[in-house]
Design an enzyme around this catalytic site. Sequence first.
Site, PDB file in Angstrom:
ATOM      1  N   HIS A  63      45.155  36.646  63.882  1.00  0.00           N
ATOM      2  CA  HIS A  63      44.101  37.328  64.629  1.00  0.00           C
ATOM      3  C   HIS A  63      43.255  38.240  63.740  1.00  0.00           C
ATOM      4  CE1 HIS A  63      47.741  39.768  64.610  1.00  0.00           C
ATOM      5  NE2 HIS A  63      46.985  40.836  64.742  1.00  0.00           N
ATOM      6  N   HIS A 152      42.650  29.528  35.192  1.00  0.00           N
ATOM      7  CA  HIS A 152      43.888  29.793  34.465  1.00  0.00           C
ATOM      8  C   HIS A 152      45.143  29.338  35.198  1.00  0.00           C
ATOM      9  CE1 HIS A 152      42.086  33.193  31.759  1.00  0.00           C
ATOM     10  NE2 HIS A 152      41.286  32.149  31.879  1.00  0.00           N
ATOM     11  N   ARG A 186      45.284  25.261  27.024  1.00  0.00           N
ATOM     12  CA  ARG A 186      46.518  26.048  26.873  1.00  0.00           C
ATOM     13  C   ARG A 186      47.134  26.424  28.217  1.00  0.00           C
ATOM     14  NH1 ARG A 186      42.331  29.692  26.419  1.00  0.00           N
ATOM     15  NH2 ARG A 186      42.590  31.739  27.421  1.00  0.00           N
TER      16      ARG A 186
END
Length: 208
Positions: A63, A152, A186
């Site tokens: 809500h 990321h 990475r």
Amino acid sequence: MRKVITAADIPPVGELKIAAGSIVTPSARDLAKDRSVKLIEVPPDQLNSTALPHQTVALGSDHGGFALKEKLKPIFEELGLHVHDVGVHEEKPADYPDIARQVAEMVARGEAARGVIIDGAGIGSAIVANKFPGIRAALCYDKASARNSREHNDSNVLTLGGRLLTASLAEDVLRVWLTTPFAGGRHTARIQKITEIEKALKNWTPRS
């Protein structure tokens, strides 16, 4: 023309139904293997072409987030995404864990590529969603946090605070989150470490 299945189509867990004869890219097959996602070929007419999982966003609110949820719906349509609204459908009291669970389950099962949950502060829904394997829920409060969570962390669930964000800021956050791709590189190895932790915790027990 045969459909091409890419890494972006692979859900976090579960299975993915694809049309028979579809082309699956090598990166998609590798990701499916890493995530233990089973690729199931079915006749094309058995797929709902208007709302494939990678085009579907599971959406829900309690809500406290109902009004904002309704205001944000046009953005999904604008971006060509199908919304599966799990509720609530009116501004009556509801428990955020129930809504967050429904959204997270849809994403975890591969029925939706991503999920968006809105409660009063966004915190509780993030906690609930992150209990599910394969879910990386991020509470975002500005465009920078939304972009970072996608680039990321490859977040697949967004939580928002309906009572803490203005409608215009929430729209900005949602747009950035929906349109920002995972950066890979990475960061991929770090996401893999999260997956490995999830697998290890299946048999984890606290030390006595």
